[in-house]
Each structure stands twice: as structure tokens, then as C-alpha cells.
Design a protein around this motif. Structure first.
Motif, PDB file in Angstrom:
ATOM      1  N   LYS A 291       0.812  -1.210   0.000  1.00 27.78           N
ATOM      2  CA  LYS A 291       0.000   0.000   0.000  1.00 27.78           C
ATOM      3  C   LYS A 291       0.849   1.266   0.000  1.00 27.78           C
ATOM      4  O   LYS A 291       0.594   2.214  -0.750  1.00 27.78           O
ATOM      5  CB  LYS A 291      -0.933  -0.009   1.209  1.00 27.78           C
ATOM      6  CG  LYS A 291      -1.892   1.173   1.248  1.00 27.78           C
ATOM      7  CD  LYS A 291      -2.842   1.075   2.428  1.00 27.78           C
ATOM      8  CE  LYS A 291      -3.798   2.267   2.464  1.00 27.78           C
ATOM      9  NZ  LYS A 291      -4.747   2.179   3.612  1.00 27.78           N
ATOM     10  N   HIS A 292       1.874   1.316   0.839  1.00 26.40           N
ATOM     11  CA  HIS A 292       2.674   2.537   0.965  1.00 26.40           C
ATOM     12  C   HIS A 292       3.406   2.860  -0.333  1.00 26.40           C
ATOM     13  O   HIS A 292       3.383   4.013  -0.803  1.00 26.40           O
ATOM     14  CB  HIS A 292       3.670   2.400   2.109  1.00 26.40           C
ATOM     15  CG  HIS A 292       4.439   3.645   2.382  1.00 26.40           C
ATOM     16  ND1 HIS A 292       5.601   3.954   1.712  1.00 26.40           N
ATOM     17  CD2 HIS A 292       4.207   4.688   3.216  1.00 26.40           C
ATOM     18  CE1 HIS A 292       6.058   5.114   2.140  1.00 26.40           C
ATOM     19  NE2 HIS A 292       5.230   5.578   3.049  1.00 26.40           N
ATOM     20  N   GLN A 293       4.050   1.864  -0.922  1.00 31.67           N
ATOM     21  CA  GLN A 293       4.786   2.093  -2.169  1.00 31.67           C
ATOM     22  C   GLN A 293       3.826   2.451  -3.298  1.00 31.67           C
ATOM     23  O   GLN A 293       4.128   3.304  -4.146  1.00 31.67           O
ATOM     24  CB  GLN A 293       5.612   0.855  -2.541  1.00 31.67           C
ATOM     25  CG  GLN A 293       6.471   1.055  -3.777  1.00 31.67           C
ATOM     26  CD  GLN A 293       7.345  -0.147  -4.126  1.00 31.67           C
ATOM     27  OE1 GLN A 293       8.385  -0.010  -4.758  1.00 31.67           O
ATOM     28  NE2 GLN A 293       6.920  -1.335  -3.715  1.00 31.67           N
ATOM     29  N   LEU A 294       2.665   1.809  -3.322  1.00 34.68           N
ATOM     30  CA  LEU A 294       1.674   2.090  -4.350  1.00 34.68           C
ATOM     31  C   LEU A 294       1.203   3.538  -4.277  1.00 34.68           C
ATOM     32  O   LEU A 294       1.127   4.238  -5.304  1.00 34.68           O
ATOM     33  CB  LEU A 294       0.488   1.130  -4.184  1.00 34.68           C
ATOM     34  CG  LEU A 294      -0.654   1.257  -5.189  1.00 34.68           C
ATOM     35  CD1 LEU A 294      -0.157   1.015  -6.599  1.00 34.68           C
ATOM     36  CD2 LEU A 294      -1.774   0.276  -4.838  1.00 34.68           C
ATOM     37  N   ASN A 295       0.896   4.005  -3.077  1.00 33.68           N
ATOM     38  CA  ASN A 295       0.462   5.392  -2.923  1.00 33.68           C
ATOM     39  C   ASN A 295       1.569   6.365  -3.316  1.00 33.68           C
ATOM     40  O   ASN A 295       1.310   7.403  -3.950  1.00 33.68           O
ATOM     41  CB  ASN A 295       0.029   5.642  -1.476  1.00 33.68           C
ATOM     42  CG  ASN A 295      -1.258   4.932  -1.123  1.00 33.68           C
ATOM     43  OD1 ASN A 295      -2.048   4.571  -1.987  1.00 33.68           O
ATOM     44  ND2 ASN A 295      -1.472   4.716   0.172  1.00 33.68           N
ATOM     45  N   TRP A 296       2.806   6.025  -2.918  1.00 29.30           N
ATOM     46  CA  TRP A 296       3.937   6.886  -3.306  1.00 29.30           C
ATOM     47  C   TRP A 296       4.056   6.973  -4.821  1.00 29.30           C
ATOM     48  O   TRP A 296       4.263   8.060  -5.384  1.00 29.30           O
ATOM     49  CB  TRP A 296       5.242   6.343  -2.719  1.00 29.30           C
ATOM     50  CG  TRP A 296       6.446   7.037  -3.289  1.00 29.30           C
ATOM     51  CD1 TRP A 296       6.983   8.223  -2.890  1.00 29.30           C
ATOM     52  CD2 TRP A 296       7.233   6.609  -4.414  1.00 29.30           C
ATOM     53  NE1 TRP A 296       8.058   8.558  -3.681  1.00 29.30           N
ATOM     54  CE2 TRP A 296       8.233   7.587  -4.625  1.00 29.30           C
ATOM     55  CE3 TRP A 296       7.188   5.491  -5.251  1.00 29.30           C
ATOM     56  CZ2 TRP A 296       9.176   7.475  -5.641  1.00 29.30           C
ATOM     57  CZ3 TRP A 296       8.140   5.378  -6.265  1.00 29.30           C
ATOM     58  CH2 TRP A 296       9.112   6.367  -6.457  1.00 29.30           C
ATOM     59  N   LEU A 297       3.924   5.837  -5.505  1.00 30.33           N
ATOM     60  CA  LEU A 297       4.063   5.821  -6.962  1.00 30.33           C
ATOM     61  C   LEU A 297       3.041   6.734  -7.628  1.00 30.33           C
ATOM     62  O   LEU A 297       3.393   7.538  -8.512  1.00 30.33           O
ATOM     63  CB  LEU A 297       3.908   4.387  -7.483  1.00 30.33           C
ATOM     64  CG  LEU A 297       3.850   4.249  -9.010  1.00 30.33           C
ATOM     65  CD1 LEU A 297       5.166   4.685  -9.649  1.00 30.33           C
ATOM     66  CD2 LEU A 297       3.527   2.805  -9.400  1.00 30.33           C
ATOM     67  N   ILE A 298       1.782   6.620  -7.237  1.00 28.23           N
ATOM     68  CA  ILE A 298       0.738   7.428  -7.866  1.00 28.23           C
ATOM     69  C   ILE A 298       0.988   8.915  -7.618  1.00 28.23           C
ATOM     70  O   ILE A 298       0.865   9.751  -8.527  1.00 28.23           O
ATOM     71  CB  ILE A 298      -0.652   7.016  -7.346  1.00 28.23           C
ATOM     72  CG1 ILE A 298      -0.936   5.542  -7.694  1.00 28.23           C
ATOM     73  CG2 ILE A 298      -1.727   7.925  -7.935  1.00 28.23           C
ATOM     74  CD1 ILE A 298      -0.871   5.220  -9.168  1.00 28.23           C
ATOM     75  N   GLU A 299       1.372   9.270  -6.392  1.00 30.33           N
ATOM     76  CA  GLU A 299       1.637  10.676  -6.092  1.00 30.33           C
ATOM     77  C   GLU A 299       2.856  11.185  -6.854  1.00 30.33           C
ATOM     78  O   GLU A 299       2.874  12.315  -7.352  1.00 30.33           O
ATOM     79  CB  GLU A 299       1.830  10.863  -4.588  1.00 30.33           C
ATOM     80  CG  GLU A 299       0.575  10.630  -3.760  1.00 30.33           C
ATOM     81  CD  GLU A 299      -0.571  11.536  -4.172  1.00 30.33           C
ATOM     82  OE1 GLU A 299      -0.327  12.735  -4.446  1.00 30.33           O
ATOM     83  OE2 GLU A 299      -1.721  11.053  -4.234  1.00 30.33           O
ATOM     84  N   ALA A 300       3.886  10.352  -6.947  1.00 33.01           N
ATOM     85  CA  ALA A 300       5.104  10.760  -7.656  1.00 33.01           C
ATOM     86  C   ALA A 300       4.834  10.942  -9.144  1.00 33.01           C
ATOM     87  O   ALA A 300       5.333  11.893  -9.765  1.00 33.01           O
ATOM     88  CB  ALA A 300       6.202   9.728  -7.428  1.00 33.01           C
ATOM     89  N   LEU A 301       4.066  10.047  -9.734  1.00 31.91           N
ATOM     90  CA  LEU A 301       3.704  10.181 -11.138  1.00 31.91           C
ATOM     91  C   LEU A 301       2.857  11.426 -11.359  1.00 31.91           C
ATOM     92  O   LEU A 301       3.015  12.139 -12.365  1.00 31.91           O
ATOM     93  CB  LEU A 301       2.944   8.938 -11.613  1.00 31.91           C
ATOM     94  CG  LEU A 301       3.769   7.670 -11.833  1.00 31.91           C
ATOM     95  CD1 LEU A 301       2.854   6.469 -12.060  1.00 31.91           C
ATOM     96  CD2 LEU A 301       4.723   7.829 -13.010  1.00 31.91           C
ATOM     97  N   SER A 302       1.951  11.710 -10.429  1.00 33.42           N
ATOM     98  CA  SER A 302       1.071  12.869 -10.562  1.00 33.42           C
ATOM     99  C   SER A 302       1.855  14.177 -10.557  1.00 33.42           C
ATOM    100  O   SER A 302       1.493  15.132 -11.256  1.00 33.42           O
ATOM    101  CB  SER A 302       0.051  12.885  -9.425  1.00 33.42           C
ATOM    102  OG  SER A 302      -0.803  11.762  -9.484  1.00 33.42           O
ATOM    103  N   SER A 303       2.915  14.223  -9.781  1.00 32.26           N
ATOM    104  CA  SER A 303       3.684  15.468  -9.661  1.00 32.26           C
ATOM    105  C   SER A 303       4.766  15.604 -10.725  1.00 32.26           C
ATOM    106  O   SER A 303       5.351  16.683 -10.874  1.00 32.26           O
ATOM    107  CB  SER A 303       4.319  15.550  -8.271  1.00 32.26           C
ATOM    108  OG  SER A 303       5.270  14.510  -8.088  1.00 32.26           O
TER     109      SER A 303
END
Length: 442
Positions: A291-303
């Protein structure tokens, strides 16, 4: 005259002693040097000795050998298999530097080019530089005492010479960069031995000495075949990965793992850990990334504002067939990622992966103008899967590669009109397939 003869003899002996000193120190060099991550103001290098030794790198801007810099000296230690990292932190943007290896205060003569480059400060000044890099996975180096009986699994090591001949700026290792054997993965001794044995391959030394290297892992770097988060020695293999790969960072938000992110020119790379947090597909809430890595990935891609956003992961993401360790075996997580890419209108996403012992390109249209790609490159030197029969619904016609290969990605063009050329090559550097991807319209 006797005095002159004596002086000549002393000078001759001194020269011979200096030469033999340089030669004797070379036996201390186990593998490397390897050039690691590159930024505008620093570059990291890696080296391994055969026993404890003092090492440093002396470097200078190409063509300016009179103005030299050096890294802080390090003493290699047995606890890290005599491997260490050295930081060149007196570099300026957009420069090429030549360097020398010094061991025990003696310069080591190496038979290949030793160079590294700092990234270019192009923002607000010019178009992003054109550049190319190579990807590959599944690197098996034979080791008869520990290999399974029968036909050797690895081969065609000249592939690294072929890669080197194309002068890529960097190489991205997509996992299974080593193959831990049954005798390896239960002890630190075995794990560090396997990393050392693979990294010491002679055909690899020239390439890694002047090509920037970044890496992720997959199951064979991490532990037994298909290993997940339950692997009891995962912290040992994690430490070995940190000791052998000069990546910019390891893990995000103080969470352990190999996850990292870096930019190269106008592209961003999101390197994922598909092992440390992996939950079996038979468990409740199965997940590859956690969950943590997945959320980081989506936020990083978004920015990210990069032209192309490369998501680097060990196993295939887009392949529609639920076989082996494809992300299709984790449909909820896969769907969530794709839904987020569509919902947030994240464009220019390209997955880079290996694992499968065949190569191919997949593409999936999320909406009217958002295409997601998946470039699979496998194997480098392990055996290829020559009887691929699965019907991947998203496979680009003609892209299936069923032999040992590597893949070169070349990015070129002016701002707003960048293009990505994908080209597969066999072990000898013969072109097998090409494909062109245009920069998306933002």
C-alpha cells in the motif's frame, strides 16, 4: 663512468619497481570500477577489491588533466565483500570527466576507457539533450560447482561488448541481475559470493567503467524463485543490493526496500521494489507493491512533469495473460494503477520490465489520447524462452523476441516533439525490431 652506470641502474630499478608496484596493486582489483548515478553536481562510483585496501578515484574534466580532483579515500572491508562507493562531488553540469583508480596509493592501469558524465543544466536554457540508454534483465553467469547439472543456463557474454560498442549514456538493469543459487540464498556468505562472482565477469568490465548504471531487483537477486515478503533473509539481500549497486537512494519515506526515483534530462524514472512487500496472490488483499509504495508511486507520477515517465519494475505490467508473475495475477492492484493514470490524466507512462525470458512491447489505450506502454527486455545471458505461445492482447505486432537480447531506448527531438525510439538487438548487436513512440500531447 662508474657513477653514471650506477645512476642509470638505480633509475632503471626505480622504473621497474614503480611499474611492478602498479601491476601488483592491480591484483587487488576484484571488479569495477563501475559508474553509478549521475547528477549535475555529483556522480557516484563503485569498486571492489580482493582484500582490504585503501581506494580513491582521481578525476578531471576531459581535456584538462592539469586540474585534477579526487574522492575521499575509503578502506574496503570484508563485511561488505571489500566493495565500496566513492563520491565525485566536485563536478559541474554537462561535463565529461576522465578518471583513474588508485589502490593503496598506486595508480592502476586499466585497458579500457574510464569516464563519467554529469547531467546537463538545460532547463530554461535550451531543448533537453538527446540521449540513449540500454535496458536488460536476466543475467546468468555460469558457475559449474553450484549450477544444476546439464547444459549451462548462461551464455553469449559478448552481449556486454555489443552494448558497450553502442556507447549508451546509462544502463538500466531490470532485475535478475544475478541468480542466487540454492547454495547461496540462506547465508550472507553465499549471497555476497554470488554478487561478487557475477560482477566479476570480464566481458562486463569495460561497459560498467564508463556507462552510468542503475538497477532494480527481482526474485533471483532477492532470494529463491518467486520469493515474496516472507523470505527470512530479505534484509541480507537488501544490504547486499545496497552494497553492490550505486543507486541514488534505497526505499522511500524511511521504509526499507530498493525503491528510488531519479531524473535524467527530461525523463523521470520510478524504480520499484516488487519483492520486499509482495503478498501472495492467494492471501487476503494480495499485492506486489504494498500500500505505501503504491500510494507513493501514484503521487510521484502525478507530480512529475517529465516528457516520458518510466516505471521500472521486475515483472510485466500490461501483459493480459495471468501467467507466472505478471501483474495480471493481481488484477485489483493493476486496475487501480490504470484507473489512477486515467483519472488523473497522467500521460507519457512507460513500464520497463524483464523477468519473462522473452521480449515484447505492449500498449493499452486508457482514453482518447492517453496510451500506456510496456517494454519488456529479457534475457541478457540466461536462457531464452523460445516457445512463447501466450496470447497477450496488448502485444505490438512483430515485437515478440525469443532469443537473448538487449534493448536501446533513444530519445530525441525538440521540446513538445520528442520521440522515443525502441530497438531490440541480439547478443552480437544485430537489430531485431524497432518501434517509435511519440511524446504525448499535454
Amino acid at each position: 663512468m662508474p657513477f653514471l652506470n650506477k645512476t642509470f641502474a638505480i633509475l632503471t630499478l626505480s622504473i621497474l619497481l614503480c611499474g611492478s608496484a602498479g601491476f601488483s596493486q592491480k591484483v587487488f582489483l576484484q571488479s569495477g570500477p563501475m559508474v553509478g548515478y549521475s547528477e549535475m553536481r555529483e556522480v557516484q562510483l563503485w569498486i571492489q577489491t580482493t582484500e582490504s585496501a585503501e581506494v580513491k578515484i582521481v578525476y578531471w574534466e576531459k581535456g584538462k588533466a592539469d586540474d585534477k580532483f579526487h574522492t575521499i579515500s575509503e578502506v574496503t572491508a570484508r563485511d561488505k565483500a571489500f566493495a565500496c562507493k566513492l563520491l565525485a562531488d566536485q563536478v559541474l553540469p554537462g561535463k565529461i570527466y576522465e578518471y583513474e583508480v588508485w589502490i593503496n596509493r598506486i595508480r592502476i592501469e586499466l585497458p579500457y576507457r574510464c569516464e563519467f558524465r554529469s547531467q546537463t543544466l538545460w532547463q530554461w536554457r535550451t531543448n533537453a539533450p538527446d540521449f540513449n540508454f540500454v535496458i536488460g534483465s536476466c543475467n546468468y553467469v555460469n558457475d559449474a560447482p553450484f549450477d544444476r547439472p546439464g547444459k549451462p543456463y548462461g551464455g553469449d557474454y559478448q552481449i556486454f561488448t555489443a552494448i558497450d560498442s553502442m556507447h549508451p549514456e546509462m544502463m538500466l538493469w531490470l532485475g535478475d541481475n544475478i541468480y542466487l543459487r540454492e547454495a547461496d540464498w540462506n547465508t550472507k556468505t553465499g549471497i555476497y559470493y554470488r554478487n561478487t562472482h557475477t560482477r566479476s565477469l570480464p566481458e562486463m568490465q569495460s561497459l560498467i567503467a564508463h556507462t552510468h548504471n542503475y538497477a532494480i531487483w527481482d526474485d533471483h537477486d532477492y532470494g529463491p524463485n518467486d520469493a515474496d515478503r516472507s523470505f527470512v533473509h530479505k534484509d541480507i539481500t537488501l544490504q547486499a543490493f545496497k552494497d553492490f549497486w550505486p543507486n541514488p537512494s534505497f526505499g522511500v519515506d524511511d521504509k526499507p526496500g530498493i525503491t528510488t526515483q531519479f531524473g535524467y534530462n527530461d525523463c523521470d524514472f520510478f524504480a520499484l521494489d516488487n519483492r520486499y512487500y509482495r503478498k501472495s496472490k492467494k492471501s487476503k488483499n494480495p499485492s506486489i507493491l504494498g500500500k505505501h509504495q503504491l500510494n507513493w508511486l501514484i503521487e510521484a507520477l502525478s507530480s512529475s512533469r517529465a516528457t516520458f515517465k518510466f516505471v521500472v519494475v521486475g515483472g510485466q505490467f500490461l501483459n493480459s495473460v495471468e501467467v507466472y508473475e505478471n501483474h495480471s495475477n493481481y488484477p485489483e492492484e493493476r486496475k487501480y494503477i490504470l484507473d489512477q493514470l486515467a483519472k488523473r490524466d497522467i500521460k507519457g507512462v512507460i513500464f520497463l520490465d524483464g523477468d519473462r525470458h522473452h521480449g515484447e512491447i505492449s500498449q493499452l489505450l486508457l482514453n482518447d489520447n492517453n496510451m500506456v506502454y510496456d517494454i519488456t527486455s529479457s534475457p541478457l545471458t540466461s536462457s531464452a524462452h523460445r516457445k512463447v505461445k501466450e496470447e497477450n492482447l496488448y502485444r505490438v505486432k512483430g515485437s515478440l523476441i525469443k532469443e537473448r537480447h538487449f534493448t536501446r531506448l533513444s530519445i530525441s527531438g525538440k521540446r513538445g516533439k520528442r520521440k522515443l525510439k525502441v530497438e531490440y538487438f541480439d547478443s552480437d548487436g544485430k537489430s531485431l525490431f524497432q518501434y517509435l513512440i511519440d511524446q504525448p500531447k499535454y
